[in-house]
Design a protein around this motif. Structure first.
Motif, PDB file in Angstrom:
ATOM      1  N   VAL A  93      11.567 -24.873   8.017  1.00 49.10           N
ATOM      2  CA  VAL A  93      11.492 -26.155   8.728  1.00 49.10           C
ATOM      3  C   VAL A  93      10.635 -26.003   9.975  1.00 49.10           C
ATOM      4  CG1 VAL A  93      12.806 -27.875  10.028  1.00 49.10           C
ATOM      5  CG2 VAL A  93      13.688 -27.046   7.846  1.00 49.10           C
ATOM      6  N   LEU A 104       9.261 -30.063   3.098  1.00 47.38           N
ATOM      7  CA  LEU A 104      10.297 -30.256   4.109  1.00 47.38           C
ATOM      8  C   LEU A 104      11.639 -30.559   3.450  1.00 47.38           C
ATOM      9  CD1 LEU A 104      11.150 -30.567   7.064  1.00 47.38           C
ATOM     10  CD2 LEU A 104      10.379 -32.953   6.959  1.00 47.38           C
ATOM     11  N   ALA A 113      15.095 -35.731   6.861  1.00 42.49           N
ATOM     12  CA  ALA A 113      13.664 -35.517   6.628  1.00 42.49           C
ATOM     13  C   ALA A 113      12.842 -36.685   7.154  1.00 42.49           C
ATOM     14  CB  ALA A 113      13.394 -35.313   5.140  1.00 42.49           C
ATOM     15  N   TRP A 136      10.816 -36.359  10.571  1.00 39.32           N
ATOM     16  CA  TRP A 136       9.352 -36.490  10.536  1.00 39.32           C
ATOM     17  C   TRP A 136       8.897 -37.600  11.476  1.00 39.32           C
ATOM     18  CZ3 TRP A 136       6.546 -40.832   8.815  1.00 39.32           C
ATOM     19  CH2 TRP A 136       5.158 -40.674   8.890  1.00 39.32           C
TER      20      TRP A 136
END
Length: 237
Positions: free
Chosen positions: A104, A150, A193, A197
């Motif tokens: 990550v 990811l 995620a 992001w």
């Protein structure tokens, strides 16, 4: 036109080389002054070609910009995906989880590094766009390779969290299916995620704009703190 299993003819090879050369020069114009710096006229001047000659390869400026978007998304997506492939060793669950945490971090840092290396290409992808402009599907698919990396890392970290039917979870599951995420992936991993992001993207965008300079803050330290937040939200111990 040759198929994937057939060799290209000399004419096809030359055309492909010219297309790549045109995109390279167009990216140089983007790097110099942003996407608005790119026009058929400016590109023709840079390459020593007439506009009619360029139109034989790209029928319009919009077609050229779509090609640039696809190429930039592919470069960013492959860079992030490559970072995600690192450090997958470890057979015990604890070792695997620690490896996933490292992935990550590498993914986030690779994303930031690409944006800082190509700030105007990054702006071309995410901000210098006409209202309502849609990304070419090929570019979206290429970028999603990074997002899948990811998700792969977060899936190893996230604790199970079956969907409770909330509207966000339904949207997340639909999105996951659309991009080819593994079936049964935790909705917690999906949520972290997308939200993670979004926050990392915002941080990088602010850094590129110089917003942190007057605050005396190191964006790298801020990113490290954001990575900790993402991992904690996923449920890592």
């Amino acid at each position: 036109m040759a198929t994937d299993s057939e060799p290209l003819t000399r004419r096809e090879r030359l055309r492909r080389q010219t297309v790549e050369e045109i995109k390279q020069h167009a990216f140089e114009l983007v790097d110099e002054g942003g996407v608005n710096h790119v026009s058929i006229a400016s590109l023709g001047k840079a390459m020593g070609m007439t506009p009619p000659a360029l139109y034989r390869y790209f029928p319009s400026r919009e077609a050229l910009l779509d090609a640039l978007l696809i190429a930039a998304y592919a470069d960013l997506g492959s860079t992030v995906a490559a970072a995600g492939r690192e450090g997958r060793e470890g057979t015990e669950r604890e070792e695997a989880a620690q490896g996933a945490v490292g992935r990550v971090a590498r993914i986030a840092h690779a994303y930031r590094r690409w944006a800082l290396d190509h700030p105007r290409r990054y702006a071309m992808l995410f901000s210098d766009r006409s209202p309502g402009a849609e990304d070419p599907q090929e570019g979206v698919i290429a970028f999603n390779q990074g997002m899948l990396a990811l998700l792969d890392a977060l899936a190893e970290i996230a604790s199970p969290s079956p969907s409770d039917g909330a509207p966000l979870d339904e949207a997340l599951l639909g999105w996951a299916q659309a991009i080819g995420a593994p079936a049964g992936i935790s909705t917690r991993a999906l949520r972290v995620a997308v939200l993670g992001w979004s926050r990392i993207h915002g941080l990088v965008s602010l850094e590129i704009s110089g917003a942190f300079d007057s605050m005396g803050m190191d964006a790298g330290h801020l990113l490290a703190a954001e990575i900790e937040t993402v991992v904690a939200a996923a449920g890592a111990r």
